[in-house]
Design a protein around this motif. Structure first.
Motif, PDB file in Angstrom:
ATOM      1  N   SER A  92     -13.211  11.192  -5.865  1.00  9.89           N
ATOM      2  CA  SER A  92     -14.315  10.258  -5.668  1.00  9.89           C
ATOM      3  C   SER A  92     -14.842   9.792  -7.010  1.00  9.89           C
ATOM      4  CB  SER A  92     -15.436  10.926  -4.861  1.00  9.89           C
ATOM      5  OG  SER A  92     -16.533  10.055  -4.742  1.00  9.89           O
ATOM      6  N   LYS A 134       6.386   4.879  -1.740  1.00 15.46           N
ATOM      7  CA  LYS A 134       5.838   5.908  -2.614  1.00 15.46           C
ATOM      8  C   LYS A 134       5.798   5.364  -4.039  1.00 15.46           C
ATOM      9  CE  LYS A 134       9.115   8.719  -1.416  1.00 15.46           C
ATOM     10  NZ  LYS A 134       9.740   7.905  -0.364  1.00 15.46           N
ATOM     11  N   ASP A 136       0.835  -1.203   0.000  1.00 18.25           N
ATOM     12  CA  ASP A 136       0.000   0.000   0.000  1.00 18.25           C
ATOM     13  C   ASP A 136       0.868   1.251   0.000  1.00 18.25           C
ATOM     14  OD1 ASP A 136      -2.393  -1.385   0.013  1.00 18.25           O
ATOM     15  OD2 ASP A 136      -2.394  -1.580   2.201  1.00 18.25           O
ATOM     16  N   TYR A 137       0.300   2.327  -0.521  1.00 14.63           N
ATOM     17  CA  TYR A 137       1.010   3.607  -0.490  1.00 14.63           C
ATOM     18  C   TYR A 137       1.257   4.000   0.971  1.00 14.63           C
ATOM     19  CZ  TYR A 137       2.169   8.466  -1.523  1.00 14.63           C
ATOM     20  OH  TYR A 137       2.813   9.668  -1.623  1.00 14.63           O
ATOM     21  N   ASP A 174      -2.342   6.115  -3.884  1.00 18.08           N
ATOM     22  CA  ASP A 174      -2.737   6.743  -2.628  1.00 18.08           C
ATOM     23  C   ASP A 174      -4.238   7.008  -2.659  1.00 18.08           C
ATOM     24  OD1 ASP A 174      -2.921   8.031  -0.265  1.00 18.08           O
ATOM     25  OD2 ASP A 174      -1.768   9.805  -0.852  1.00 18.08           O
ATOM     26  N   ARG A 175      -4.973   6.377  -1.771  1.00 25.13           N
ATOM     27  CA  ARG A 175      -6.427   6.533  -1.759  1.00 25.13           C
ATOM     28  C   ARG A 175      -6.854   7.938  -1.350  1.00 25.13           C
ATOM     29  NH1 ARG A 175      -8.173   0.849   1.251  1.00 25.13           N
ATOM     30  NH2 ARG A 175      -7.212  -0.561  -0.289  1.00 25.13           N
ATOM     31  N   LYS A 176      -6.057   8.597  -0.545  1.00 22.53           N
ATOM     32  CA  LYS A 176      -6.439   9.928  -0.068  1.00 22.53           C
ATOM     33  C   LYS A 176      -6.429  10.950  -1.192  1.00 22.53           C
ATOM     34  CE  LYS A 176      -4.660   9.125   4.595  1.00 22.53           C
ATOM     35  NZ  LYS A 176      -3.723   9.597   5.636  1.00 22.53           N
ATOM     36  N   SER A 177      -5.533  10.790  -2.158  1.00 23.70           N
ATOM     37  CA  SER A 177      -5.410  11.777  -3.229  1.00 23.70           C
ATOM     38  C   SER A 177      -6.315  11.482  -4.410  1.00 23.70           C
ATOM     39  CB  SER A 177      -3.957  11.835  -3.724  1.00 23.70           C
ATOM     40  OG  SER A 177      -3.574  10.568  -4.258  1.00 23.70           O
ATOM     41  N   GLN A 178      -6.978  10.296  -4.437  1.00 21.54           N
ATOM     42  CA  GLN A 178      -7.850   9.954  -5.549  1.00 21.54           C
ATOM     43  C   GLN A 178      -9.170  10.687  -5.437  1.00 21.54           C
ATOM     44  OE1 GLN A 178      -8.103   5.676  -5.486  1.00 21.54           O
ATOM     45  NE2 GLN A 178      -6.657   5.502  -7.165  1.00 21.54           N
TER      46      GLN A 178
END
Length: 452
Positions: free
Chosen positions: A321, A286, A216-217, A315-319
């Motif tokens: 919706s 990364k 995972d990232y 990175d799920r946070k930067s994707q």
């Protein structure tokens, strides 16, 4: 004369025989410390250990008349003991040092499990026999049951518990025994060393590592590399540089068609099976950490390598919706104002109608004499009742014919007291007409005016 002789014998306690101040006892055995003291009057014996008086709470200790007995001796029982004899004339002390003898034992048996060791010519080996005991045991090394003698050239080096053999030759092959002993007992351990005559070959990567890995990232993962070599190899990790990223690194090396960057390498561990292990740790992964990694094992005869790929998940946070947000559509302002106003108007009209109905029925009914009022059921049917003013007389409701009969009865009784308005919801007034006909007949009838 007899009395005078007895007075001469009285005096302080005295030690009657010589004792050995150092006493030894084996672990788990029973120790007995004598206290040969005499005196008149008979002295009292007080025993102490390391400055603390021994009393009845010391379950394994028992004070006898001329000795101290200790059952099932433990290592903590070692120390300084004092026997103090006291009477009215003085005291006498006897001091002891108790030594608990413990037979030798190996303290690191896990490092001694591998007793058959194979090494190539020119390599080295260390044999361990770490032990303890009380008193401290002595160690003697034997080769093929003969005392090992130090040789020139530094090929053998002995520490207290370790025997190191360097620059091995076929003559070093044999059985090596460590003999550990003290006055309580002895123990032995034997190693079999085989020095193999063979030429050194290039390293071989064993097992399946390194293997393709996904992380995972921001996560942590690792690659490991296991190399078998006749001598300790050099293990190095490389990462392939993607085309166009060469300027991001200070230095790269070219291997075939690609360029690689050399990564920092940690310690190389020697394993019991003769192989060597190294790990590459990747923390806080990364996107730029993804790619091909190579483990390279080398010695003086050549090298071997194996590659694996690392995949770093996005990175799920930067994707953004995946579901597009529904735009907020506001209603026109006339609708927003009109809906609450319409609801308020309807509720106000209903409440006003119920209130007016109750007030009209109550005022008109109470204005009549009691004899002229309709029964309660008829009034309830004439005036709609509010929810809070329910009645139980529905079963006594009066039909229209019964109501007319009731009014006729009132007229027969005089009719003078009839009110012009009885129940405004049913009729407006009641009045009587009298007519005289030409034939002499008189006709009388009643008019009832209804209000719908």
């Amino acid at each position: 004369d007899v009395v005078q002789l007895e007075v001469l014998l009285l005096g302080p306690p005295k030690v009657s025989e010589k004792v050995n101040p150092r006493q030894s006892v084996r672990l788990g055995r029973t120790a007995k410390l004598p206290c040969p003291v005499e005196g008149d009057p008979l002295p009292i014996m007080i025993w102490s250990k390391d400055g603390r008086n021994i009393n009845g709470g010391w379950t394994r200790f028992k004070v006898l008349q001329h000795s101290l007995r200790i059952k099932e001796v433990e290592t903590d029982d070692a120390g300084t003991y004092i026997c103090r004899a006291i009477n009215g004339f003085g005291s006498a002390n006897i001091n002891y040092t108790l030594i608990v003898i413990v037979r030798p034992r190996f303290t690191e048996p896990a490092k001694m499990r591998r007793r058959v060791i194979e090494r190539p010519v020119g390599s080295s080996v260390r044999l361990k026999c770490t032990a303890s005991g009380n008193p401290n045991p002595d160690i003697v090394w034997l080769k093929d049951s003969k005392p090992l003698v130090d040789e020139e050239g530094g090929e053998r080096k002995k520490k207290r518990w370790t025997l190191s053999l360097k620059n091995l030759t076929p003559e070093h092959s044999g059985k090596y025994t460590c003999h550990v002993s003290n006055k309580a007992g002895e123990i032995n351990a034997t190693y079999k060393v085989e020095v193999i005559q063979r030429t050194i070959s290039k390293p071989i990567l064993t097992g399946t590592h390194p293997v393709n890995t996904t992380v995972d990232y921001g996560g942590t993962t690792s690659f490991q590399c296991k190399v078998r070599s006749d001598v300790k190899p050099v293990i190095q990790w490389l990462k392939r540089v993607e085309p166009g990223d060469e300027n991001k690194f200070n230095s790269t090396i070219e291997v075939g068609e690609y360029r690689f960057v050399v990564l920092p390498t940690g310690e190389v561990w020697s394993r019991p099976d003769g192989s060597y292990l190294n790990k590459l740790l990747i923390s806080r992964a990364k996107e730029e950490d993804a790619g091909m990694y190579i483990c390279l094992g080398a010695n003086t005869k050549g090298y071997s390598f194996r590659s694996a790929y690392l995949t770093v998940l996005p990175d799920r946070k930067s994707q953004p919706s995946s579901i597009p947000p529904v735009p907020y559509q506001s209603l026109p302002w006339p609708v927003i104002i009109g809906i609450p106003a319409g609801v308020a108007f309807i509720l106000g009209t209903a409440l006003l109608w119920f209130y007016q109905s109750k007030r009209t029925c109550t005022s008109s009914s109470s204005a009549l004499p009691a004899a002229q009022r309709l029964p309660a059921a008829s009034r309830d049917r004439a005036c709609p009742a509010l929810p809070a003013q329910s009645t139980t007389a529905d079963k006594d409701s009066l039909s229209y014919e019964e109501y007319l009969a009731h009014q006729q009865l009132l007229l027969a009784q005089g009719g003078a007291g009839l009110a012009p308005k009885v129940y405004p919801k049913i009729y407006t007034d009641i009045h009587t007409h009298t007519h005289s006909h030409v034939n002499g007949k008189v006709h009388q009838h009643q008019h009832i005016h209804y209000q719908c």
